[in-house]
Design a protein around this motif. Structure first.
Motif, PDB file in Angstrom:
ATOM      1  N   THR A 174      26.202  59.789  -5.726  1.00  0.00           N
ATOM      2  CA  THR A 174      25.178  58.906  -5.175  1.00  0.00           C
ATOM      3  C   THR A 174      25.705  57.475  -5.038  1.00  0.00           C
ATOM      4  O   THR A 174      26.309  56.931  -5.970  1.00  0.00           O
ATOM      5  CB  THR A 174      23.931  58.893  -6.074  1.00  0.00           C
ATOM      6  N   ARG A 175      25.447  56.914  -3.880  1.00  0.00           N
ATOM      7  CA  ARG A 175      25.814  55.518  -3.625  1.00  0.00           C
ATOM      8  C   ARG A 175      24.542  54.669  -3.648  1.00  0.00           C
ATOM      9  O   ARG A 175      23.652  54.842  -2.798  1.00  0.00           O
ATOM     10  CB  ARG A 175      26.516  55.377  -2.280  1.00  0.00           C
ATOM     11  N   VAL A 176      24.450  53.777  -4.615  1.00  0.00           N
ATOM     12  CA  VAL A 176      23.312  52.869  -4.731  1.00  0.00           C
ATOM     13  C   VAL A 176      23.748  51.527  -4.158  1.00  0.00           C
ATOM     14  O   VAL A 176      24.622  50.850  -4.722  1.00  0.00           O
ATOM     15  CB  VAL A 176      22.848  52.723  -6.187  1.00  0.00           C
ATOM     16  N   MET A 177      23.116  51.139  -3.061  1.00  0.00           N
ATOM     17  CA  MET A 177      23.504  49.920  -2.352  1.00  0.00           C
ATOM     18  C   MET A 177      22.357  48.933  -2.381  1.00  0.00           C
ATOM     19  O   MET A 177      21.207  49.270  -2.046  1.00  0.00           O
ATOM     20  CB  MET A 177      23.904  50.232  -0.905  1.00  0.00           C
ATOM     21  N   CYS A 178      22.681  47.721  -2.775  1.00  0.00           N
ATOM     22  CA  CYS A 178      21.709  46.633  -2.829  1.00  0.00           C
ATOM     23  C   CYS A 178      21.919  45.742  -1.604  1.00  0.00           C
ATOM     24  O   CYS A 178      23.009  45.193  -1.413  1.00  0.00           O
ATOM     25  CB  CYS A 178      21.876  45.840  -4.124  1.00  0.00           C
ATOM     26  N   VAL A 179      20.899  45.609  -0.787  1.00  0.00           N
ATOM     27  CA  VAL A 179      20.964  44.759   0.415  1.00  0.00           C
ATOM     28  C   VAL A 179      20.396  43.403   0.037  1.00  0.00           C
ATOM     29  O   VAL A 179      19.167  43.242  -0.096  1.00  0.00           O
ATOM     30  CB  VAL A 179      20.196  45.387   1.583  1.00  0.00           C
ATOM     31  N   ALA A 180      21.268  42.430  -0.148  1.00  0.00           N
ATOM     32  CA  ALA A 180      20.834  41.152  -0.716  1.00  0.00           C
ATOM     33  C   ALA A 180      21.398  39.981   0.079  1.00  0.00           C
ATOM     34  O   ALA A 180      22.516  40.041   0.611  1.00  0.00           O
ATOM     35  CB  ALA A 180      21.278  41.034  -2.174  1.00  0.00           C
ATOM     36  N   ASN A 181      20.591  38.955   0.142  1.00  0.00           N
ATOM     37  CA  ASN A 181      20.992  37.646   0.673  1.00  0.00           C
ATOM     38  C   ASN A 181      19.858  36.684   0.353  1.00  0.00           C
ATOM     39  O   ASN A 181      18.700  36.951   0.680  1.00  0.00           O
ATOM     40  CB  ASN A 181      21.261  37.701   2.181  1.00  0.00           C
ATOM     41  N   GLN A 291      18.606  64.340  -6.602  1.00  0.00           N
ATOM     42  CA  GLN A 291      19.843  63.610  -6.358  1.00  0.00           C
ATOM     43  C   GLN A 291      19.885  63.179  -4.897  1.00  0.00           C
ATOM     44  O   GLN A 291      19.642  63.985  -3.996  1.00  0.00           O
ATOM     45  CB  GLN A 291      21.065  64.460  -6.673  1.00  0.00           C
ATOM     46  N   PHE A 292      20.185  61.922  -4.676  1.00  0.00           N
ATOM     47  CA  PHE A 292      20.272  61.367  -3.335  1.00  0.00           C
ATOM     48  C   PHE A 292      21.732  61.076  -3.002  1.00  0.00           C
ATOM     49  O   PHE A 292      22.566  60.868  -3.888  1.00  0.00           O
ATOM     50  CB  PHE A 292      19.447  60.076  -3.216  1.00  0.00           C
ATOM     51  N   ASP A 293      21.993  61.038  -1.708  1.00  0.00           N
ATOM     52  CA  ASP A 293      23.310  60.596  -1.252  1.00  0.00           C
ATOM     53  C   ASP A 293      23.378  59.072  -1.193  1.00  0.00           C
ATOM     54  O   ASP A 293      24.425  58.486  -1.478  1.00  0.00           O
ATOM     55  CB  ASP A 293      23.616  61.190   0.118  1.00  0.00           C
ATOM     56  N   TYR A 294      22.269  58.455  -0.803  1.00  0.00           N
ATOM     57  CA  TYR A 294      22.214  56.989  -0.701  1.00  0.00           C
ATOM     58  C   TYR A 294      20.883  56.497  -1.260  1.00  0.00           C
ATOM     59  O   TYR A 294      19.832  57.109  -1.034  1.00  0.00           O
ATOM     60  CB  TYR A 294      22.348  56.522   0.754  1.00  0.00           C
ATOM     61  N   VAL A 295      20.950  55.368  -1.962  1.00  0.00           N
ATOM     62  CA  VAL A 295      19.766  54.646  -2.416  1.00  0.00           C
ATOM     63  C   VAL A 295      19.924  53.207  -1.950  1.00  0.00           C
ATOM     64  O   VAL A 295      20.836  52.489  -2.397  1.00  0.00           O
ATOM     65  CB  VAL A 295      19.595  54.706  -3.949  1.00  0.00           C
ATOM     66  N   PHE A 296      19.032  52.776  -1.050  1.00  0.00           N
ATOM     67  CA  PHE A 296      19.066  51.406  -0.522  1.00  0.00           C
ATOM     68  C   PHE A 296      17.945  50.613  -1.183  1.00  0.00           C
ATOM     69  O   PHE A 296      16.785  51.050  -1.187  1.00  0.00           O
ATOM     70  CB  PHE A 296      18.885  51.399   1.001  1.00  0.00           C
ATOM     71  N   ILE A 297      18.300  49.452  -1.743  1.00  0.00           N
ATOM     72  CA  ILE A 297      17.329  48.568  -2.387  1.00  0.00           C
ATOM     73  C   ILE A 297      17.198  47.315  -1.533  1.00  0.00           C
ATOM     74  O   ILE A 297      18.160  46.545  -1.378  1.00  0.00           O
ATOM     75  CB  ILE A 297      17.768  48.206  -3.819  1.00  0.00           C
ATOM     76  N   ASP A 298      16.009  47.113  -0.983  1.00  0.00           N
ATOM     77  CA  ASP A 298      15.739  45.937  -0.154  1.00  0.00           C
ATOM     78  C   ASP A 298      15.274  44.804  -1.060  1.00  0.00           C
ATOM     79  O   ASP A 298      14.198  44.874  -1.666  1.00  0.00           O
ATOM     80  CB  ASP A 298      14.676  46.274   0.892  1.00  0.00           C
ATOM     81  N   CYS A 299      16.066  43.746  -1.156  1.00  0.00           N
ATOM     82  CA  CYS A 299      15.791  42.637  -2.076  1.00  0.00           C
ATOM     83  C   CYS A 299      14.980  41.548  -1.401  1.00  0.00           C
ATOM     84  O   CYS A 299      15.036  41.357  -0.177  1.00  0.00           O
ATOM     85  CB  CYS A 299      17.102  42.050  -2.600  1.00  0.00           C
ATOM     86  N   PRO A 300      14.233  40.770  -2.178  1.00  0.00           N
ATOM     87  CA  PRO A 300      13.525  39.612  -1.618  1.00  0.00           C
ATOM     88  C   PRO A 300      14.508  38.473  -1.353  1.00  0.00           C
ATOM     89  O   PRO A 300      15.613  38.450  -1.891  1.00  0.00           O
ATOM     90  CB  PRO A 300      12.527  39.248  -2.723  1.00  0.00           C
ATOM     91  N   PRO A 301      14.124  37.504  -0.529  1.00  0.00           N
ATOM     92  CA  PRO A 301      15.025  36.384  -0.220  1.00  0.00           C
ATOM     93  C   PRO A 301      15.031  35.344  -1.347  1.00  0.00           C
ATOM     94  O   PRO A 301      14.607  34.189  -1.168  1.00  0.00           O
ATOM     95  CB  PRO A 301      14.443  35.819   1.075  1.00  0.00           C
ATOM     96  N   SER A 302      15.483  35.740  -2.503  1.00  0.00           N
ATOM     97  CA  SER A 302      15.557  34.833  -3.657  1.00  0.00           C
ATOM     98  C   SER A 302      16.562  35.398  -4.644  1.00  0.00           C
ATOM     99  O   SER A 302      17.089  36.494  -4.458  1.00  0.00           O
ATOM    100  CB  SER A 302      14.180  34.659  -4.320  1.00  0.00           C
ATOM    101  N   LEU A 305      14.306  37.522 -10.842  1.00  0.00           N
ATOM    102  CA  LEU A 305      14.473  38.716 -11.660  1.00  0.00           C
ATOM    103  C   LEU A 305      14.449  39.998 -10.833  1.00  0.00           C
ATOM    104  O   LEU A 305      15.085  40.990 -11.194  1.00  0.00           O
ATOM    105  CB  LEU A 305      13.384  38.765 -12.732  1.00  0.00           C
ATOM    106  N   LEU A 306      13.737  40.002  -9.712  1.00  0.00           N
ATOM    107  CA  LEU A 306      13.725  41.194  -8.866  1.00  0.00           C
ATOM    108  C   LEU A 306      15.107  41.451  -8.262  1.00  0.00           C
ATOM    109  O   LEU A 306      15.593  42.587  -8.250  1.00  0.00           O
ATOM    110  CB  LEU A 306      12.667  41.051  -7.766  1.00  0.00           C
ATOM    111  N   THR A 307      15.727  40.403  -7.788  1.00  0.00           N
ATOM    112  CA  THR A 307      17.067  40.551  -7.228  1.00  0.00           C
ATOM    113  C   THR A 307      18.071  40.908  -8.320  1.00  0.00           C
ATOM    114  O   THR A 307      18.988  41.710  -8.102  1.00  0.00           O
ATOM    115  CB  THR A 307      17.491  39.251  -6.513  1.00  0.00           C
ATOM    116  N   VAL A 308      17.907  40.336  -9.505  1.00  0.00           N
ATOM    117  CA  VAL A 308      18.797  40.673 -10.618  1.00  0.00           C
ATOM    118  C   VAL A 308      18.649  42.148 -10.988  1.00  0.00           C
ATOM    119  O   VAL A 308      19.644  42.846 -11.258  1.00  0.00           O
ATOM    120  CB  VAL A 308      18.527  39.748 -11.817  1.00  0.00           C
ATOM    121  N   ASN A 309      17.412  42.670 -10.991  1.00  0.00           N
ATOM    122  CA  ASN A 309      17.198  44.086 -11.259  1.00  0.00           C
ATOM    123  C   ASN A 309      17.919  44.954 -10.236  1.00  0.00           C
ATOM    124  O   ASN A 309      18.497  45.990 -10.568  1.00  0.00           O
ATOM    125  CB  ASN A 309      15.705  44.399 -11.258  1.00  0.00           C
TER     126      ASN A 309
END
Length: 435
Positions: A174-181, A291-302, A305-309
């Motif tokens: 599983t690839r866990v990807m965090c989309v952050a900026n 089990q997933f192949d991909y997990v995408f986490i959409d982060c807030p623009p900040s 603590l949410l982005t840190v999680n």
């Protein structure tokens, strides 16, 4: 000259009185009829050419002017016309109208010319017979032969993948990807939704975790996220299992979404007093039974603590960068925070993917930003670049991604290429963690 049915040109009549209508005709006269009276040869209104035409028979001589008087109406200018003077204008005026008959040459010239249909030459036929793989230089290429609509339809079929076959390689783990900026409006949610849909359409099992209190990712996937719906807030604060919150996305197989409601806006404050507040999301994803192949986490623009999680739960960070100067200005601070999380909370975290979004090839600024990002991050920048496309912006208003809203558009094609590139990179460089 007045076009009211009368011929009263002062240059011919000499005065404005006694006008003669153009419809005036001789008694018992019709154009082309046999026995029609003709003017006399000594008539001052008749040209010399007409007078020279020989006449024969009583029908021709009956119309001549007798000594007693004229046999037809005479214009007022006839009395003032000098004897022997040719009145050309009057002669033309009284010529009988004969319908024009086109000649054979004129008919032939008026026939439209049909272009010749190209015919294969004898040399081409002989070359094909000798070598079946021979291609003539006159044969149009695929781009020239197929119309634009046909090419767009082919791209749409390739992106939608109606057969459901696995055309994108699946990772071993599983690839866990965090989309952050930390900058807003750079395309984090749009990138998350479209990449997830593209991978799910091509045989991958994908989970999208909406960690933004605005809930835009839930809107783009048409997942209900109003107040009262179980959401990611319950997972972070009340330790509700992620499997009870995840919803299957309608119309997209192998795609699930964990929605976010407005309640998530208060999670920043409530997480302050929670034990192990930085790893709440990580434990929720690890406890998921499937089990997933991909997990995408959409982060807030900040960078709260949410982005840190999200950074603690992820293995890879995908940073969408808008091709403008402000997007580069806050990038250093984001990289510094990622390094801090790697040092203290998640040593496996890595910035694996950089995606350039909202690229406008008409401006030099976009090209300059692209060159700076590629020079700094090197191979981490995807070759696929997301252009400015109105279809990408219209899709969320219909509760769809651009992959299903307009699969033949430039935006859908670009996100499809980016997803394919991400999938191929994951196979070449397998990750070392299984959720």
């Amino acid at each position: 000259m007045h076009d009211d049915g009368r011929y009263d040109d002062p240059r011919v009549t000499g005065s404005t009185g006694d006008p003669v209508s153009r419809e005036t005709d001789y008694p018992n006269w019709s154009p082309g009829a046999a026995g029609a009276p003709m003017p006399a040869a000594d008539d001052p209104l008749v040209s010399r050419d007409e007078a020279a035409v020989p006449t024969a028979g009583p029908e021709r001589t009956a119309g001549r002017r007798s000594a007693d008087g004229p046999s037809r109406p005479i214009n007022a200018a006839d009395a003032r016309q000098a004897p022997g003077r040719r009145n050309t204008a009057a002669a033309v005026r009284f010529e009988p109208a004969v319908p024009h008959q086109p000649t054979a040459a004129a008919t032939r010239d008026a026939t439209p010319v049909v272009p010749d249909v190209p015919v294969a030459s004898a040399e081409s036929l002989a070359a094909v017979a000798a070598d079946p793989t021979y291609v003539s230089r006159e044969t149009p290429t695929r781009e020239e032969d197929d119309p634009p609509l046909a090419m767009e339809a082919m791209r749409a079929v390739q992106i939608l993948n109606p057969s459901g076959e696995v055309t994108m390689p699946r990772p071993d783990r599983t690839r866990v990807m965090c989309v952050a900026n930390q900058k807003g409006g750079v395309g984090k949610t749009t990138t998350t939704v479209n990449l997830a849909v593209a991978l799910a359409l091509h045989g991958n099992r994908v989970l999208v975790v909406d960690l933004d209190p605005q809930g835009n990712a839930s809107t783009g996937l048409n997942v209900p996220h109003h107040t009262g719906i179980p959401d990611v807030y319950d997972c972070l604060i009340n330790s509700v299992p992620l499997s009870e919150v995840a919803q299957a996305v309608e119309g997209i197989p192998n795609l699930w979404c964990v929605p976010a409601t407005i309640d998530l806006a208060g999670a920043e404050i409530e997480l302050v007093s929670v034990v192990a507040r930085e790893s709440r999301l990580d434990r929720a994803i690890a406890a998921y039974p499937g089990q997933f192949d991909y997990v995408f986490i959409d982060c807030p623009p900040s960078l709260g603590l949410l982005t840190v999680n999200a950074l603690v739960a992820a293995q890879e960070v995908l940073i969408p960068i808008q091709c403008e100067y402000y997007a580069l200005e806050g990038l250093n601070q984001l990289i510094n925070n990622i390094n801090l999380v790697r040092q203290h909370l998640n040593p496996k975290l890595d910035v694996s993917t950089i995606l350039l979004t909202m690229y406008d090839r008409r401006t030099r600024l976009a090209d300059a930003v692209e060159q700076d990002v590629r020079n700094h991050f090197g191979d981490k920048v995807l070759q696929a670049v997301i252009p400015r496309n109105v279809r990408v912006s219209e899709a969320p208003s219909y509760g769809q991604s651009v992959m299903t809203y307009d699969p033949g558009s430039r935006g859908a094609t670009s996100y499809f290429e980016a997803a394919q590139e991400i999938a191929e990179r994951g196979v070449k460089e397998p990750v070392g963690r299984n959720a």
